[in-house]
Scaffold this motif. Structure first.
Motif, mmCIF file in Angstrom:
data_model
loop_
_atom_site.group_PDB
_atom_site.id
_atom_site.type_symbol
_atom_site.label_atom_id
_atom_site.label_comp_id
_atom_site.label_asym_id
_atom_site.label_seq_id
_atom_site.Cartn_x
_atom_site.Cartn_y
_atom_site.Cartn_z
ATOM 1 N N UNK A 129 29.628 -16.128 -17.631
ATOM 2 C CA UNK A 129 29.334 -15.949 -19.053
ATOM 3 C C UNK A 129 28.456 -14.729 -19.305
ATOM 4 N N UNK A 130 27.653 -14.343 -18.311
ATOM 5 C CA UNK A 130 26.745 -13.209 -18.502
ATOM 6 C C UNK A 130 27.304 -11.901 -17.937
ATOM 7 N N UNK A 145 33.851 -13.368 -22.950
ATOM 8 C CA UNK A 145 32.607 -14.128 -22.973
ATOM 9 C C UNK A 145 32.848 -15.554 -23.466
ATOM 10 N N UNK A 146 33.725 -15.701 -24.474
ATOM 11 C CA UNK A 146 34.037 -17.037 -24.999
ATOM 12 C C UNK A 146 34.672 -17.913 -23.918
ATOM 13 N N UNK A 147 35.582 -17.338 -23.140
ATOM 14 C CA UNK A 147 36.249 -18.089 -22.064
ATOM 15 C C UNK A 147 35.229 -18.506 -21.004
ATOM 16 N N UNK A 148 34.323 -17.583 -20.669
ATOM 17 C CA UNK A 148 33.305 -17.882 -19.669
ATOM 18 C C UNK A 148 32.340 -18.960 -20.169
ATOM 19 N N UNK A 165 36.280 -6.000 -11.601
ATOM 20 C CA UNK A 165 35.770 -6.674 -10.409
ATOM 21 C C UNK A 165 36.106 -8.148 -10.343
ATOM 22 N N UNK A 166 36.841 -8.645 -11.351
ATOM 23 C CA UNK A 166 37.134 -10.082 -11.380
ATOM 24 C C UNK A 166 38.123 -10.478 -10.279
ATOM 25 N N UNK A 218 40.249 -16.723 -13.201
ATOM 26 C CA UNK A 218 41.695 -16.577 -13.404
ATOM 27 C C UNK A 218 42.041 -16.691 -14.886
ATOM 28 N N UNK A 219 41.443 -17.663 -15.558
ATOM 29 C CA UNK A 219 41.674 -17.864 -16.988
ATOM 30 C C UNK A 219 41.259 -16.618 -17.783
ATOM 31 N N UNK A 220 40.080 -16.080 -17.471
ATOM 32 C CA UNK A 220 39.580 -14.895 -18.168
ATOM 33 C C UNK A 220 40.533 -13.720 -17.992
#
Length: 419
Positions: free
Chosen positions: A278-279, A142-145, A285-286, A331-333
């Motif tokens: 973020x939500x 969530x922080x990354x998003x 599924x990413x 990708x980062x998440x």
């Protein structure tokens, strides 16, 4: 008890980081817009736009892996304080040169190169610092998003304000506001209560550590595939950032305000994608998102290149921003979720290298192509490349899922079939 919608904001340090970065990033996007507009006004050359873009990002390509080694060995908190001070000096220098009317293109290239050196250390430090800001491990995704949402909220506000400021008072004030905005970041960092850094003494010289990072990343197919896709998107798909001023002036017959609105429209799309990420409550599924994002970007770039009508161009830029942020943030998440802690800095430096490091080479190619075949034709080629990348990654996805299943079970993201 129901999980809050934005759980990362429960952490005080992350609240401070969010507030400080939010202010500073508006200034950063204003400077980015002001820089490309100033260069184009001074030279009227798409090639020079490419050269400036190249000089600002090329240090990330060569130095980011070493920056990752540094970040894995030394305090990320103190590193960030240092990079923010240097970035503030760079922006204020740009402001003084612009406001006194003595600025020349070589000044911009030299200062862009300085900013590139700062970014080569700042980007991996910033990415690796995020896990230290959240009190609960499960809040990391969530922080990354939220980070991505914040960056693109600024991407919406910064260019819109910047376009109006450039039209009214000139580029120098954009640089000045950016320089002053770093005060907010430094104040937020100094207000944090950060745990003392545990200096881990490790064997091996920096070159060996860089090699370890490369072996770790490229011997694992899911990480390798995402880094390669990120490289393609950055190399081809993000050339639009230096070609938008050419389109705004030559194709759409507009000025600085039109350029600001086009970049703001891209920011709206990116902000929408950031809010969606973020939500999301799970990383599951990413992979589908990472596969779909370059296709969205590619189709939008082709549509933007064909448009000759400002409202239609603004609409297509929404999807340019959406596709870009979905690919970068998703990708980062994924990478931040699966990486081993002792290799986080090095992996994020490789991600920085694949993302920021390839942009300068793409900018240079885009500038050369645009000067030969025109900006619209260049963007069509970029769009086709992104669509092809999406197709190739989609075909790899089922095999990558099988590899990831045991890791997801180990981290408790999915239940073990044996449970």
């Amino acid at each position: 008890m129901k999980k809050p919608l934005l759980p990362a904001l429960r952490s005080k340090n992350y609240q401070l980081f969010f507030a400080g970065q939010g202010v500073s990033l508006v200034g950063t996007w204003m400077t980015q817009l002001a820089t490309i507009w100033l260069v184009y006004n001074l030279t009227n050359s798409p090639l020079m736009l490419g050269v400036v873009g190249f000089s600002s990002q090329i240090p990330s390509f060569f130095l980011a892996p070493f920056g990752g080694v540094f970040v894995d060995r030394f305090s990320r908190y103190r590193t960030l304080i240092g990079t923010q001070v240097l970035a503030m000096i760079q922006s204020l220098t740009l402001a003084v040169l612009a406001l006194t009317g003595v600025i020349q293109v070589w000044h911009i290239i030299a200062l862009s190169l300085c900013q590139g050196f700062i970014n080569a250390l700042d980007a991996p430090a910033r990415q690796a610092f995020v896990p230290e800001l959240v009190e609960r491990r499960e809040d990391l995704a969530n922080a990354i998003a939220i980070n991505s949402t914040m960056i693109n909220g600024a991407r919406l506000i910064g260019p819109a304000i910047g376009g109006l400021l450039i039209a009214r008072v000139g580029t120098g004030y954009c640089f000045l506001i950016d320089g002053l905005s770093y005060i907010a970041v430094l104040a937020a960092l100094l207000a944090m209560k950060v745990k003392p850094w545990k200096n881990v003494v490790t064997d091996g010289n920096p070159l060996q550590k860089v090699k370890e990072g490369f072996v770790y990343a490229f011997s694992f197919p899911p990480i390798r595939s995402i880094l390669l896709l990120s490289t393609l998107v950055s190399f081809m798909g993000l050339q639009n950032t230096i070609l938008v001023p050419v389109i705004a002036e030559q194709v759409l017959k507009g000025g600085a305000e039109s350029l600001g609105f086009l970049m703001a429209a891209s920011g709206v799309g990116a902000l929408t994608g950031g809010i969606y990420l973020a939500t999301r409550q799970t990383i599951l599924g990413i992979g589908k998102l990472i596969a779909l994002a370059p296709a969205i970007l590619g189709v939008a770039l082709i549509a933007f290149s064909l448009s000759r009508y400002l409202p239609l161009s603004l609409f297509t830029m929404l999807f340019v921003g959406l596709g870009t942020i979905l690919q970068i943030a998703a990708s980062n998440t994924f990478l931040q979720t699966i990486v081993e802690d002792d290799k986080r800095g090095r992996l994020m430096s490789l991600y920085t290298m694949s993302f920021l490091g390839m942009i300068p080479v793409g900018n240079l190619l885009g500038g050369v192509l645009a000067s030969r075949i025109g900006a619209p034709n260049t963007l069509i080629i970029d769009g086709i490349a992104c669509i092809l990348g999406s197709i190739i990654f989609s075909r790899q996805l089922p095999a990558l899922r099988q590899i990831m299943r045991p890791i997801y079970e180990q981290k408790g993201i999915v239940m073990s079939k044996r449970a």
